[in-house]
Scaffold this motif. Structure first.
Motif, short mmCIF file in Angstrom:
data_model
loop_
_atom_site.label_atom_id
_atom_site.label_comp_id
_atom_site.label_asym_id
_atom_site.label_seq_id
_atom_site.Cartn_x
_atom_site.Cartn_y
_atom_site.Cartn_z
N SER B 71 13.15 -38.45 -0.15
CA SER B 71 12.17 -37.36 -0.25
C SER B 71 10.80 -37.82 0.21
N LEU B 72 10.42 -39.00 -0.23
CA LEU B 72 9.11 -39.50 0.12
C LEU B 72 9.04 -39.90 1.59
N ALA B 73 10.15 -40.41 2.11
CA ALA B 73 10.16 -40.86 3.50
C ALA B 73 10.10 -39.68 4.47
N THR B 74 10.72 -38.60 4.10
CA THR B 74 10.84 -37.44 4.99
C THR B 74 9.53 -36.68 5.17
N GLY B 75 8.76 -36.58 4.10
CA GLY B 75 7.55 -35.78 4.16
C GLY B 75 6.47 -36.35 5.07
N THR B 76 5.58 -35.50 5.49
CA THR B 76 4.48 -35.96 6.34
C THR B 76 3.25 -36.27 5.47
N ILE B 128 6.74 -44.56 -6.37
CA ILE B 128 5.78 -43.47 -6.31
C ILE B 128 4.34 -43.99 -6.22
N GLU B 129 4.09 -45.02 -6.99
CA GLU B 129 2.74 -45.57 -6.97
C GLU B 129 2.35 -46.09 -5.59
N SER B 130 3.29 -46.73 -4.92
CA SER B 130 2.93 -47.27 -3.61
C SER B 130 2.68 -46.13 -2.62
N GLU B 131 3.42 -45.03 -2.83
CA GLU B 131 3.19 -43.85 -1.99
C GLU B 131 1.80 -43.29 -2.25
N LEU B 132 1.42 -43.31 -3.50
CA LEU B 132 0.09 -42.82 -3.86
C LEU B 132 -0.99 -43.75 -3.29
N ASP B 146 -5.77 -43.51 -11.86
CA ASP B 146 -4.75 -44.34 -12.48
C ASP B 146 -3.40 -43.99 -11.88
N LEU B 147 -2.84 -44.93 -11.13
CA LEU B 147 -1.61 -44.62 -10.39
C LEU B 147 -0.43 -44.31 -11.31
N LYS B 148 -0.30 -45.08 -12.37
CA LYS B 148 0.80 -44.82 -13.31
C LYS B 148 0.69 -43.42 -13.91
N MET B 149 -0.56 -43.07 -14.22
CA MET B 149 -0.78 -41.75 -14.79
C MET B 149 -0.41 -40.65 -13.78
N ALA B 150 -0.84 -40.86 -12.58
CA ALA B 150 -0.54 -39.88 -11.53
C ALA B 150 0.97 -39.76 -11.31
N ALA B 151 1.63 -40.90 -11.30
CA ALA B 151 3.09 -40.88 -11.12
C ALA B 151 3.75 -40.12 -12.27
N SER B 152 3.26 -40.35 -13.47
CA SER B 152 3.80 -39.63 -14.62
C SER B 152 3.62 -38.13 -14.49
#
Lengths: 191, 191, 191, 191
Positions: B71-76, B128-132, B146-152
């Motif tokens: 999902s993450l790889a496909t999106g732009t 997810i965090e690395s994507e962020l 806060d990346l963890k928070m955002a991922a949550s």
DNA sequence: CATGAATGAGCTTTCATTCAT
DNA sequence: GATGAATGAAAGCTCATTCAT
């Protein structure tokens, strides 16, 4: 001890057992021991194990709803309300087995119990949605947003974050940054 | 049918049974019937019922991780990535029993299995965090969050909303407005 | 490896397993592994597990009888014969599981197998009794003694003493004082 | 029926089943039926089938020890003591499954159970040896004889002879010539 | 009312035996 | 012949529920 008190004693004993032992270790015998009553006594207050479980669900959900309503009532602006809810939710999550949350509905419950759960959830959503509606009127948040969606974002985010913090890092509920998560929910992460 | 294929056949049969019957109806006999093998055959491939369950957990989580990465790889841009993830997550939720989600860790699993689940979740968060992090570099989202928070927020919101839609209103995964939920997560609800 | 050799290989593998693992651990799978053949192969040589067990009994008993006859043949006087028998019996006891001895007959064997065991024992008794008869003729022992009783005293004493020494004190068969036990059997303990 | 009595009822039912059906026919269901209780009830009194078996071993051995001590206490001289023991041993052998005897130790028992059996046997030997020591003091038997060896001769001979008579010829315990076997043990067979 | 010993339906698991390869 | 994956009958064991006390 009155009839109602003993019922409650058994109910909370059952909650403690479920919390400590999980599904597998949830035995009538252990519940009786934890409640300090005989095995047979449970059946004076609950029809069956399944009935007891359903009552736990109900009890737990009602407690959650009460806390939810308090959280929303106590806050001044939406951010503080959500922050309050975050604190309450974390405490709830750490003490009760989170029967309230998500995938319980998957468990093979009898149809009418599923319905009750559904009704509870509708109540939870309604409560949040009406709070959001007030916030729209008050100009705090964007008009025209999908209220159900917004409620989902609030509940889902708070729950997931609390779970991550409590079980991932062992942080106690009080030390979670409730304001920060509330702000992120409201303001988003985009520039 | 190779050894590995048969193992998989049993594993997926077990998933189907769990999905249809829930925890209660999860009997070795039924799994065998569903897989089209004898009861004893399951024990050629899995040590015990508990082992089978753990393998389901692992299998399920790995499938989720694969879908997440796709999902993450496909999106732009980040919005489309989250939107993709929403679609995938909804489909996953509706077809698998959601073993992946939240409170499974509460179930009385052996310590080492809990650890594995934890590691899986760490992987999910890291991904997810690395994507962020990339999105921060690309200027798509606020720095310093806060990346963890955002991922949550992302995981929790998507899961909660999908659950609500799928089980609350019976909508099929494709008809959920994935873009809208992605946008709300990113932009928040505040004016 | 000839047909007969392979049969023997399986038989002795079964003996080893029984000796090491006892009754509980006596599984066809383990016997096959120990013999270095496939599980199915055992059934080429033995009708069933029960048949295999019976053949072990037969094999074991025949070996015992052979050793018994050798022991008696080798000695010069009765004391040395019994002493020889003590040495052989101890070795036999320490290497084979003592299928030969006592209470096996209690095990629920099919009637015909019980009969065979009985016939073997009769043979063992006859062999010893005829030796005793010769000793009477030779004036070595009292005439008019009950031969069956005497044979029982010899077998029982040797077996019990060997068992005590081997399993009680861990002594190897060679270090048991075979002459002393032979003498005590013959001369008694009375003044 | 008291707790202890019911436990005993199950224990003796198990002994009867073992005696009648042997190892193979030793099923929990049958034991329950024999004891006139439900299958589950056995598990209220014994942890597992294995535990029940171990208790049978213990019970049986203790009964044997009691009988042994009575036999020795009742007799006047050593011959009558051994004769008494022969009678008791024969009765014991014909009514109980001879769990006490010989090669049980070979069965794959847990280490601690093996130890217990060993301790029982040491007690049995000690009891007989101290009787022999008294007989030496009383001048009944030769001084300087190996007491362990003598005890082995007594136990082994009596057991083997009783077994031969009971199972070989079908004689009831009372009709065995206990005095004769006692005399042969004491006086030997040599001229 | 309260109890907990007793129960047995129903589950997991084992393992001798079969049989397609 | 030889094999070992597959089988399912049969056994051990658990635990919600009952009911005599």
């Amino acid at each position: 001890m009155s009839k109602e008190e003993k019922r409650l004693e058994i109910l909370t004993a059952a909650m403690r057992i479920m919390h400590q032992e999980g599904f597998e270790g949830f035995k009538m015998e252990d519940i009786a021991k934890e409640a300090g009553v005989g095995k047979g006594t449970i059946y004076e207050y609950f029809e069956s194990k399944n009935d007891l479980f359903l009552e736990m669900l109900r009890f737990s959900t009602e407690q959650f709803i009460t806390g939810l309503e308090n959280s929303l009532a106590t806050g001044t602006d939406l951010e503080s309300k959500i922050s309050n809810l975050s604190l309450f939710g974390s405490k709830f999550l750490s003490s009760h087995l989170n029967l309230v949350n998500s995938n319980i509905s998957h468990l093979s419950l009898p149809e009418d119990s599923k319905d009750q759960i559904k009704r509870y959830w509708e109540h939870i959503y309604k409560t949040i949605e009406s709070e959001l509606a007030k916030a729209i009127e008050g100009g705090e948040i964007k008009p025209h947003i999908d209220l159900k969606m917004a409620a989902s974002v609030i509940i889902g985010s708070l729950n997931q974050y609390a779970f991550k913090k409590l079980y991932g890092t062992g942080l106690p509920p009080e030390q979670i940054d409730h304001q920060a998560i509330a702000r992120m929910i409201l303001q988003g992460m985009q520039k």
